[in-house]
Scaffold this active site. Structure first.
Site, PDB file in Angstrom:
ATOM      1  N   HIS A 114       0.835  -1.152   0.049  1.00 12.08           N
ATOM      2  CA  HIS A 114      -0.034   0.036   0.048  1.00 12.08           C
ATOM      3  C   HIS A 114       0.906   1.155   0.079  1.00 12.08           C
ATOM      4  O   HIS A 114       0.451   2.340   0.319  1.00 12.08           O
ATOM      5  CB  HIS A 114      -0.896  -0.052   1.132  1.00 12.08           C
ATOM      6  CG  HIS A 114      -2.003  -1.096   1.130  1.00 12.08           C
ATOM      7  ND1 HIS A 114      -2.797  -1.464   2.323  1.00 12.08           N
ATOM      8  CD2 HIS A 114      -2.421  -1.865   0.008  1.00 12.08           C
ATOM      9  CE1 HIS A 114      -3.498  -2.304   1.861  1.00 12.08           C
ATOM     10  NE2 HIS A 114      -3.235  -2.715   0.570  1.00 12.08           N
ATOM     11  N   CYS A 141       3.503  21.165  -4.738  1.00 16.16           N
ATOM     12  CA  CYS A 141       4.675  20.832  -5.761  1.00 16.16           C
ATOM     13  C   CYS A 141       5.107  22.362  -6.359  1.00 16.16           C
ATOM     14  O   CYS A 141       4.326  23.060  -6.634  1.00 16.16           O
ATOM     15  CB  CYS A 141       4.217  19.873  -6.906  1.00 16.16           C
ATOM     16  SG  CYS A 141       5.632  19.673  -8.027  1.00 16.16           S
ATOM     17  N   SER A 181      -3.591  -8.619  11.040  1.00 15.83           N
ATOM     18  CA  SER A 181      -4.487  -8.087  10.003  1.00 15.83           C
ATOM     19  C   SER A 181      -5.653  -8.671  10.265  1.00 15.83           C
ATOM     20  O   SER A 181      -5.983  -9.723  10.245  1.00 15.83           O
ATOM     21  CB  SER A 181      -3.832  -8.488   8.544  1.00 15.83           C
ATOM     22  OG  SER A 181      -4.497  -7.902   7.769  1.00 15.83           O
ATOM     23  N   SER A 182      -6.786  -7.764   9.711  1.00 16.74           N
ATOM     24  CA  SER A 182      -8.109  -8.431   9.732  1.00 16.74           C
ATOM     25  C   SER A 182      -8.296  -9.155   8.486  1.00 16.74           C
ATOM     26  O   SER A 182      -9.519  -9.820   8.295  1.00 16.74           O
ATOM     27  CB  SER A 182      -9.174  -7.337  10.042  1.00 16.74           C
ATOM     28  OG  SER A 182      -8.992  -6.404   8.779  1.00 16.74           O
ATOM     29  N   ASN A 206      -3.663 -12.872  15.557  1.00 20.68           N
ATOM     30  CA  ASN A 206      -4.431 -11.621  15.371  1.00 20.68           C
ATOM     31  C   ASN A 206      -5.413 -11.878  16.618  1.00 20.68           C
ATOM     32  O   ASN A 206      -5.941 -12.712  16.676  1.00 20.68           O
ATOM     33  CB  ASN A 206      -5.346 -11.485  14.168  1.00 20.68           C
ATOM     34  CG  ASN A 206      -5.766 -10.086  13.630  1.00 20.68           C
ATOM     35  OD1 ASN A 206      -4.978  -9.371  13.599  1.00 20.68           O
ATOM     36  ND2 ASN A 206      -7.030  -9.946  13.805  1.00 20.68           N
TER      37      ASN A 206
END
Ligand code: APR
Length: 238
Positions: A114, A141, A181-182, A206
């Protein structure tokens, strides 16, 4: 049992989510107590739609996250994973996290599915900047375009190179361990299944149930990741 599987593994791959960084001080997204998406709708704040139509709130949200990522850093669990790579025990880390903590801890073979909050890029010309710009409240920018974090927003494609690397690593793995992580976001949540389909043992660590628990060879719900990694490190390498 898990320490035996790690000992015997020839191709161990670790897959991390936001639960890997909560012990560093960063919130995750879907934890029932204080997940980020418990307070905000991701489609309204973490999407290209938000960037185009709700840019002030978008920038404020991501400036907050950049401040936290710069304030906090890797915890002992990240250091252990980097050490296991140095020892040849981990082939690679596939991460959904954008905090850069695995690399800061010394891990080298990391696929950032990601992207990363450590960098910004111009939405018009693509020029890259350090995310310090957001801290200094610099949002444009030199070309005049808006600066956005170099992460994957909802509605955007994943970076091809990271996706390809993760695909190859998942196929080759014989032990695939999910940490924090789900497993609720595609296509990232497909990699545990790809590993499983290619003969890997799948372990999910988890604190809450995940959407892939039923495919796992072992689910470890009642342990904080940092504590589990410290215990495994003692068993395996002390
Ligand atoms: N030890 C074990 N599990 C933990 C810990 C911990 N210390 N801290 C949190 N968890 C668990 C939570 O119970 C939760 O189920 O980690 C899981 C994190 O799940 P999510 O918050 O959904 O995060 P993640 O799976 O990484 O989200 C995937 O969603 O919004 C997108 O792009 C964002 O990469 C993110 C993706």
């Amino acid at each position: 049992m898990l320490s035996n599987w790690i000992q015997q593994a020839k191709n161990m791959v670790v897959f991390t989510g936001a639960g890997m960084s909560t012990e560093s001080g960063l919130p995750d997204f879907r934890s029932s107590n204080n997940g980020l998406w418990r307070k905000k709708d991701p489609n309204k704040i973490a999407s290209t739609e938000a960037l185009n139509n709700n840019v002030d709130e978008f920038i404020e949200f991501y400036r907050e996250r950049v401040l936290k990522v710069k304030e906090f850093g890797p915890h002992k669990g990240h250091d252990i994973l980097a050490d296991w790579e140095k020892k040849g025990k981990i082939q690679s880390i596939i991460t959904q996290n954008v905090d850069g903590f695995h690399q800061q801890a010394g891990s080298k073979r990391v696929a950032e599915l990601h992207g990363s909050l450590q960098k910004l890029r111009c939405q018009s010309c693509g020029k890259e900047y350090d995310s310090e710009e957001y801290i200094n409240k610099e949002y444009h920018c030199s070309c005049g375009g808006i600066l956005r974090p170099n992460i994957v927003l909802f509605g955007e494609m994943l970076p091809q190179d990271a996706f390809q690397f993760a695909q190859e690593e998942a196929v080759k793995s014989d032990l695939f361990i999910v940490l924090g992580s789900s497993l609720s976001v595609t296509p990232a949540n497909q990699f545990p299944l790809i590993a499983k389909e290619h003969g890997a043992k799948l372990v999910i660590v988890n604190q809450e149930k995940t959407e892939m628990d039923r495919y796992a060879d072992q689910v470890i719900p009642n342990k904080k990741i940092g504590e589990l990694l410290r215990e495994l490190d003692m068993e395996l390498f002390s």
